[in-house]
Design an enzyme around this catalytic site. Sequence first.
Site, PDB file in Angstrom:
ATOM      1  N   CYS A   2       3.541   5.480   1.904  1.00 53.44           N
ATOM      2  CA  CYS A   2       2.968   5.222   0.587  1.00 53.44           C
ATOM      3  C   CYS A   2       2.812   6.506  -0.227  1.00 53.44           C
ATOM      4  O   CYS A   2       2.645   7.583   0.340  1.00 53.44           O
ATOM      5  CB  CYS A   2       1.597   4.596   0.738  1.00 53.44           C
ATOM      6  SG  CYS A   2       1.584   3.119   1.742  1.00 53.44           S
ATOM      7  N   ARG A  27      10.098   8.984   0.206  1.00 57.49           N
ATOM      8  CA  ARG A  27       9.190   8.818   1.339  1.00 57.49           C
ATOM      9  C   ARG A  27       9.308   7.438   1.965  1.00 57.49           C
ATOM     10  O   ARG A  27       8.819   7.217   3.068  1.00 57.49           O
ATOM     11  CB  ARG A  27       7.754   9.055   0.889  1.00 57.49           C
ATOM     12  CG  ARG A  27       7.520  10.426   0.303  1.00 57.49           C
ATOM     13  CD  ARG A  27       6.095  10.595  -0.121  1.00 57.49           C
ATOM     14  NE  ARG A  27       5.231  10.667   1.043  1.00 57.49           N
ATOM     15  CZ  ARG A  27       4.897  11.807   1.641  1.00 57.49           C
ATOM     16  NH1 ARG A  27       5.351  12.940   1.179  1.00 57.49           N
ATOM     17  NH2 ARG A  27       4.112  11.818   2.685  1.00 57.49           N
ATOM     18  N   TRP A  73       4.417   1.174   1.352  1.00 58.87           N
ATOM     19  CA  TRP A  73       5.306   0.917   2.490  1.00 58.87           C
ATOM     20  C   TRP A  73       4.537  -0.022   3.387  1.00 58.87           C
ATOM     21  O   TRP A  73       3.539   0.363   4.000  1.00 58.87           O
ATOM     22  CB  TRP A  73       5.597   2.230   3.210  1.00 58.87           C
ATOM     23  CG  TRP A  73       6.813   2.242   4.067  1.00 58.87           C
ATOM     24  CD1 TRP A  73       8.099   2.370   3.669  1.00 58.87           C
ATOM     25  CD2 TRP A  73       6.851   2.198   5.500  1.00 58.87           C
ATOM     26  NE1 TRP A  73       8.938   2.401   4.761  1.00 58.87           N
ATOM     27  CE2 TRP A  73       8.205   2.298   5.887  1.00 58.87           C
ATOM     28  CE3 TRP A  73       5.887   2.090   6.500  1.00 58.87           C
ATOM     29  CZ2 TRP A  73       8.616   2.270   7.221  1.00 58.87           C
ATOM     30  CZ3 TRP A  73       6.285   2.061   7.817  1.00 58.87           C
ATOM     31  CH2 TRP A  73       7.639   2.153   8.169  1.00 58.87           C
ATOM     32  N   GLU A 480      19.443  14.316  19.231  1.00 54.57           N
ATOM     33  CA  GLU A 480      19.332  14.437  17.776  1.00 54.57           C
ATOM     34  C   GLU A 480      20.573  13.850  17.095  1.00 54.57           C
ATOM     35  O   GLU A 480      20.462  13.169  16.068  1.00 54.57           O
ATOM     36  CB  GLU A 480      19.111  15.909  17.400  1.00 54.57           C
ATOM     37  CG  GLU A 480      19.067  16.225  15.918  1.00 54.57           C
ATOM     38  CD  GLU A 480      17.964  15.517  15.139  1.00 54.57           C
ATOM     39  OE1 GLU A 480      17.113  14.857  15.737  1.00 54.57           O
ATOM     40  OE2 GLU A 480      17.998  15.598  13.902  1.00 54.57           O
TER      41      GLU A 480
END
Length: 607
Positions: A2, A27, A73, A480
């Site tokens: 958020c 984000r 979110w 990764e």
Amino acid sequence: MCGIIGYVGQRPALPILIDGLRRLEYRGYDSAGVALVDGDKLRVSKSAGRLSVLEQLLDFKATSTTGVGHTRWATHGAPTDANAHPHLDATGRIAVIHNGQIENASALRTYLERQGFVFRSETDTEALAQLISRFYQGNLEQAVRQALHEISGAYAIAVVCADEPGVIVAARNGGPLLIGVGKGEHLLASDAAAILAHTSQVVYLSDGEMARITADHVSLTTLDAMPVTKDVEEIEWSLDEIELSGYDHFMLKEITEQPAALENCLRGRIEPRAGAVHLGGLVDCTRELTRAKRFILTGCGTAWHAALVGEYLFEELIRTPTETEYASEFRYRNPVIDDGTVVIAVSQSGETADTLAALVEAKQRGAAVLGVVNVVGSSIARETDAGIYLHVGPEIGVASTKAFTAQVAVLAMMACYLGRRKHLSPAAASQFITALAQIPKQIADILERADQAKIVAERYCGMENWLYLGRGYNYPVALEGALKLKEISYIHAEGLPAAEMKHGPIALIHEGMPVVVIATAGSQYDRISNNIAQVRARGGSIIAVATEGDREIAKLAEHVLYVPDTIEPLQPLLTVVPLQLIAYHAALLRGCNVDKPRNLAKSVTVE
Ligand code: G6P
């Protein structure tokens, strides 16, 4: 996750709020909304979906000069119009936006419903809006203060009220919040990127603090109304760093930025000839660190992979027992922290909830706590006793790239810094630092051949299962590489220490399955060549990451991605780059939104 933006000043607030929300998009979010104080009314618009949906509901002619905006979110309650923020109280005169989670929301809701309050959403935030309204008697700041005394949980909030135009009340307890100081105006945000276009002067709120913000004044207090004085700080980042600047995606920009980012990270910190490392952030605790009996490195996601490389570096260079733990496990599993344990939190954002909680837990148990963090002034940076900033500028792409290489570089410098004070000879340190100083240029060389990674992506992006294998320092790189591929291209990929393959995963290998093997020169080369043979015998297609000049590997692999030669402990800084590029191109070829991958947030500030 958020995002919060607020504006109070002389200019129309709406375009500033929407620009701020756009800069917070990276984000991750699934609904958005704004509340404007218009005369003595609140105008609230909100909707599920992208910002473009919200924009269709807005009247950009609105002249209101006070407002707040939010990207949500969804964690509790679906991403619907009703659950989007801002949330209003029953009278429609108080609007609240909120990041975080109110733990006693359901008890509050029951209490308020019994008193006749009617709820319109499934969110915890609406309970807070109603509670503020319940306490409101003409002083918004006072009502917010009273309401916050009744709630438990983590929050960063901003509140506006139709009866007090020109005022935003904000508070923080466990979620980032900063106030931007402009000329005759103030901004509020959960992330500096949202306000950087307007000011680089900021005041960071700490946990347990509140702010009453008007166009020309900010009063800071504790939740118990004690006045707080804070310095105005300067954000180091430039606007250019948070914009695409001609790139198609932030992820590509940040992969490409790695040579310059690492130069910045290393600048002033290493002296190759002398084999010396200067880490100002560690000066005050060097003695404690050299006497440490054990290091625990902790983090989440990509940061955890960097920490794992750090574990190998620490044990080799410092010769002190080191473990790497997922922060989410560490925080709940009653870890043994004895005298002499040092816990190091690795985090790009400095706000990841699990990492922060692990750190707080370690601190409470008496450990010395350090941070390896990118965002200056972030929660982890504030909670730690000491630490080292990455200094790589903002990372906007959800898939972390330049932060990984910088985290490894910082951990390498730390290992050398402490190693020199223990067992590492000046000659060995000098060799290590000389190799480290060459890394930025070597990454630039890899980037010049980026088309090789694209060819691999084109050939295999239709395959739904990939394996990534590595040994030693390159085992975390295998993890990764697999994470990069799955998070942005939605291809299932698994990273493994190569020898583990024969204990189960080898059963997966079939004709044509892409298997990425990191087979650079060094102590593991012969063993990894055996693993390659095992994969080939079962029909797997080998994509090798190898050291320049290795012609033998080309006989074993369908594709070879060459990287320059460096010492084994620093190989992850190079071998990860082609894997970042494969993931980027595979995602593009599959039509995925590289910078806004589904279900993912850049900074996970809830559990
Ligand atoms: C999220 C991001 C990852 C990141 C992880 C840890 O899951 O999508 O890219 O590695 O959080 O973030 P941090 O900010 O603590 O490094």
